[in-house]
Structure formats: C-alpha cells, structure tokens
Design a protein around this motif. Structure first.
Motif, PDB file in Angstrom:
ATOM      1  N   UNK A 121      -0.638  -1.180  14.341  1.00  0.00           N
ATOM      2  CA  UNK A 121      -1.011  -2.338  13.518  1.00  0.00           C
ATOM      3  C   UNK A 121      -0.763  -2.114  12.041  1.00  0.00           C
ATOM      4  N   UNK A 122      -0.168  -0.960  11.681  1.00  0.00           N
ATOM      5  CA  UNK A 122       0.114  -0.649  10.289  1.00  0.00           C
ATOM      6  C   UNK A 122       0.637   0.772  10.194  1.00  0.00           C
ATOM      7  N   UNK A 123       0.844   1.247   8.950  1.00  0.00           N
ATOM      8  CA  UNK A 123       1.400   2.583   8.736  1.00  0.00           C
ATOM      9  C   UNK A 123       0.664   3.314   7.624  1.00  0.00           C
ATOM     10  N   UNK A 124       0.724   4.648   7.701  1.00  0.00           N
ATOM     11  CA  UNK A 124       0.051   5.499   6.711  1.00  0.00           C
ATOM     12  C   UNK A 124       1.056   6.479   6.116  1.00  0.00           C
ATOM     13  N   UNK A 125       1.051   6.588   4.778  1.00  0.00           N
ATOM     14  CA  UNK A 125       1.834   7.586   4.057  1.00  0.00           C
ATOM     15  C   UNK A 125       0.912   8.391   3.147  1.00  0.00           C
ATOM     16  N   UNK A 126       1.258   9.667   2.969  1.00  0.00           N
ATOM     17  CA  UNK A 126       0.533  10.557   2.059  1.00  0.00           C
ATOM     18  C   UNK A 126       1.586  11.205   1.161  1.00  0.00           C
ATOM     19  N   UNK A 127       1.908  10.577   0.022  1.00  0.00           N
ATOM     20  CA  UNK A 127       3.015  11.067  -0.798  1.00  0.00           C
ATOM     21  C   UNK A 127       2.913  12.535  -1.194  1.00  0.00           C
ATOM     22  N   UNK A 128       1.723  13.015  -1.524  1.00  0.00           N
ATOM     23  CA  UNK A 128       1.592  14.416  -1.931  1.00  0.00           C
ATOM     24  C   UNK A 128       1.874  15.356  -0.770  1.00  0.00           C
ATOM     25  N   UNK A 129       1.259  15.097   0.368  1.00  0.00           N
ATOM     26  CA  UNK A 129       1.455  15.962   1.533  1.00  0.00           C
ATOM     27  C   UNK A 129       2.875  15.830   2.077  1.00  0.00           C
ATOM     28  N   UNK A 130       3.426  14.635   2.056  1.00  0.00           N
ATOM     29  CA  UNK A 130       4.759  14.409   2.600  1.00  0.00           C
ATOM     30  C   UNK A 130       5.870  14.717   1.596  1.00  0.00           C
ATOM     31  N   UNK A 131       5.493  14.991   0.350  1.00  0.00           N
ATOM     32  CA  UNK A 131       6.455  15.429  -0.653  1.00  0.00           C
ATOM     33  C   UNK A 131       7.490  14.385  -1.032  1.00  0.00           C
ATOM     34  N   UNK A 132       7.029  13.178  -1.391  1.00  0.00           N
ATOM     35  CA  UNK A 132       7.998  12.158  -1.820  1.00  0.00           C
ATOM     36  C   UNK A 132       7.378  11.234  -2.864  1.00  0.00           C
ATOM     37  N   UNK A 133       8.247  10.682  -3.696  1.00  0.00           N
ATOM     38  CA  UNK A 133       7.822   9.693  -4.676  1.00  0.00           C
ATOM     39  C   UNK A 133       7.973   8.316  -4.032  1.00  0.00           C
ATOM     40  N   UNK A 134       6.883   7.611  -3.834  1.00  0.00           N
ATOM     41  CA  UNK A 134       6.954   6.372  -3.059  1.00  0.00           C
ATOM     42  C   UNK A 134       7.822   5.296  -3.695  1.00  0.00           C
ATOM     43  N   UNK A 135       8.054   5.367  -5.010  1.00  0.00           N
ATOM     44  CA  UNK A 135       8.878   4.334  -5.640  1.00  0.00           C
ATOM     45  C   UNK A 135      10.358   4.688  -5.655  1.00  0.00           C
ATOM     46  N   UNK A 136      10.731   5.811  -5.083  1.00  0.00           N
ATOM     47  CA  UNK A 136      12.133   6.196  -4.979  1.00  0.00           C
ATOM     48  C   UNK A 136      12.843   5.211  -4.044  1.00  0.00           C
ATOM     49  N   UNK A 137      13.904   4.600  -4.517  1.00  0.00           N
ATOM     50  CA  UNK A 137      14.569   3.554  -3.748  1.00  0.00           C
ATOM     51  C   UNK A 137      15.194   4.069  -2.455  1.00  0.00           C
ATOM     52  N   UNK A 138      15.332   5.362  -2.307  1.00  0.00           N
ATOM     53  CA  UNK A 138      15.823   5.907  -1.043  1.00  0.00           C
ATOM     54  C   UNK A 138      14.862   5.590   0.103  1.00  0.00           C
ATOM     55  N   UNK A 139      13.592   5.340  -0.238  1.00  0.00           N
ATOM     56  CA  UNK A 139      12.596   5.057   0.797  1.00  0.00           C
ATOM     57  C   UNK A 139      12.390   3.555   1.025  1.00  0.00           C
ATOM     58  N   UNK A 140      13.097   2.732   0.280  1.00  0.00           N
ATOM     59  CA  UNK A 140      12.903   1.285   0.396  1.00  0.00           C
ATOM     60  C   UNK A 140      13.242   0.731   1.780  1.00  0.00           C
ATOM     61  N   UNK A 141      14.212   1.300   2.511  1.00  0.00           N
ATOM     62  CA  UNK A 141      14.432   0.784   3.873  1.00  0.00           C
ATOM     63  C   UNK A 141      13.192   0.879   4.769  1.00  0.00           C
ATOM     64  N   UNK A 142      12.332   1.874   4.521  1.00  0.00           N
ATOM     65  CA  UNK A 142      11.083   1.972   5.273  1.00  0.00           C
ATOM     66  C   UNK A 142      10.215   0.750   5.003  1.00  0.00           C
ATOM     67  N   UNK A 143      10.111   0.391   3.734  1.00  0.00           N
ATOM     68  CA  UNK A 143       9.254  -0.738   3.364  1.00  0.00           C
ATOM     69  C   UNK A 143       9.877  -2.064   3.795  1.00  0.00           C
ATOM     70  N   UNK A 144      11.212  -2.130   3.779  1.00  0.00           N
ATOM     71  CA  UNK A 144      11.876  -3.332   4.297  1.00  0.00           C
ATOM     72  C   UNK A 144      11.451  -3.589   5.737  1.00  0.00           C
TER      73      UNK A 144
END
Length: 287
Positions: A121-144
C-alpha cells in the motif's frame, strides 16, 4: 479491516526478522540502534509477532523493512514475503514495500510488482541507511512509478539510531536525511504523497516549512517519545498541521504504549487527537 472498530493506526512499524531467523540489519547495527533507543522488548519481531501485538491493542500497523543491500552489504528482508504474510493478518496489518534505490530499472519493475502482485500500500526509503540523496534525478524513475501507482512513500528524516555511537557512525551519513532534500521531490512530483518520518531533528523547522508549503507532504511522529518533541512541532501539530501529522511509534524500538501515554500529556486540542491517532492516516491510506 474494520477501520471503524480500531482505536488508532500506527504508520511506522518495522519488521526486523523473517521466518528463517534472518534479521534486517547486521548484529552491530541492531545493537547500536537498541542501545540508542534503550529498547527493552523483542528487538526482532516477525510479521506474526507484530500482528499479535497490535491486535491486542486494537490498533492497525503499517509494516515494512528497508532494503539497504547496496549500501550495507547485508541482504535485506523480502518485502514480497512481508506483504504476503501480512495478508493473513489484514485485520490489523497494512504492508509497505522497500526497494534498493540503487537498483535502477530492476527496482522500478519491482515497485510495480510489489503493488500489482503482492498488494503493498506504499513504500519506505531511508536515505541515510540506503546511502542516497533522494533529490538526485537518477532516482526519479522510482518516484514516477510510485506516483503512477497512486500509493504514498515514507522517507526517513533527521537523526537515526542506526549506527549511533559507532566509529564514523558506520559510514552512515545524516545529511542524506535532511528533509529539505525532499522539497525538490515534492515540488517535482506534485501528485506523489510524501510522508516525512520522525521529528526531523536537527532540521525540524525545515520539515514544518515543507509540510506547510507542499499540500502533498505529511509528517509522521515516530521515533521519539512525544515528551521530547520540539515545541514548534507540538504547536504545528495542534494547529495548522493538525490534518497532516500522523501517529507512528517506530516499534520495536519505541512502543505504541509509551508513545500514546506520552502523547496524552501534550498540549494538543482534544478535537485534534483523533485526527493524529487515526483519521489523518485513514485518509492518506484510503481506508
């Protein structure tokens, strides 16, 4: 799920072990987190443990793990297995999924499968633990993909107990969980419902500003006893953000019993309390 019969919805609950005894984190990180939170109960609950625990409390729980395989080298719990097992406890459990943000096209395909084939019913991200900057456009396909599927996404924000007190914090970088990085995501994905998890210390004012400015951004109040909430968060939750803040405990490191006991002591209007405990989450989750 008979939501009208339930007292509350806890939107932030971690599944920490699977049926085979595999844990979500390696022992050093589990111990560091438990020490940080002074956790005293079952530190590695399974889906079945959580269902029984929340059923006793007449409370629904949003359950998930965090897939940080690339960043930590530790194999993640299976979100597919969590969702499938949660389906047997649909009276109290609401499964969310997690994917490794470094997974590229495979992660996007997995997002779609988790919703279509496993009912998350939704998704969870932990930027610090997962080692990524959430605003990096490389990750935008996930949000799409998540936007297209019409489900919410939870991002850890602020301080984390994972790695706390270890040399270098075990390489975990707090700056990735600055909520201001999510302002870009919220602006670029206006139809994506974003939940900023936790009081965002040391960036609490930024989180309040973003939730005030962006109609698609909410705050969950997990991970801290309400006794220690920053005063500006208490004011915002009781007033202009009263429809945008959500009860979350961060079980098992913080129990819903303690959270609700301490929440009762806050200076929050009586008519706002049921919104925070259940109504806001019910609307956000569409149940």
């Amino acid at each position: 799920m008979d939501i009208d019969a339930l007292d509350a919805i806890d939107v932030h609950v971690h599944v920490e072990a699977d049926a085979h005894g595999h844990c979500s984190l390696d022992p050093e990180l589990l111990d560091a987190s438990a020490g940080y939170f002074k956790a005293g109960e079952n530190r590695t609950p399974t889906v079945e443990d959580i269902a029984a625990y929340y059923r006793e409390r007449n409370t629904a729980a949003v359950v998930f793990t965090v897939d940080a395989t690339s960043a930590t080298g530790h194999p993640a719990l299976s979100s597919e297995e969590i969702a499938d097992r949660a389906a047997a406890h649909a009276d109290v459990l609401i499964p969310f999924g997690s994917v490794d943000p470094h997974g590229g096209a495979a992660a996007v395909r997995r997002i779609r499968s988790l919703v279509a084939d496993h009912g998350v019913r939704g998704f969870k991200f932990h930027p610090s633990l997962q080692g990524f900057e959430p605003h990096d456009r490389r990750h935008y396909p996930l949000y799409d993909a998540i936007t297209e599927l019409g489900v919410p996404v939870v991002f850890h924000t602020g301080q984390t107990g994972i790695g706390a007190g270890l040399p270098g914090g075990r390489g975990i970088k707090l700056r990735y969980s600055d909520p201001m990085l999510l302002d870009d995501v919220a602006a670029d994905f206006a139809e994506l419902t974003i939940v900023m998890a936790h009081p965002s210390v040391p960036w609490q004012d930024a989180a309040i500003s973003i939730a005030t400015h962006k109609a698609n951004v909410f705050i969950d109040l997990s991970g801290w006893s309400p006794t220690y909430f920053p005063p500006q968060l208490v004011r915002a939750a009781g007033r202009w953000l009263s429809d945008k803040v959500l009860f979350g405990s961060d079980y098992p490191v913080l129990t819903p019993d303690r959270w609700r006991r301490d929440f009762a002591t806050l200076d929050v209007p009586d008519d706002v309390r049921p919104r925070i405990l259940k109504d806001n989450a019910r609307r956000l989750l569409g149940i």
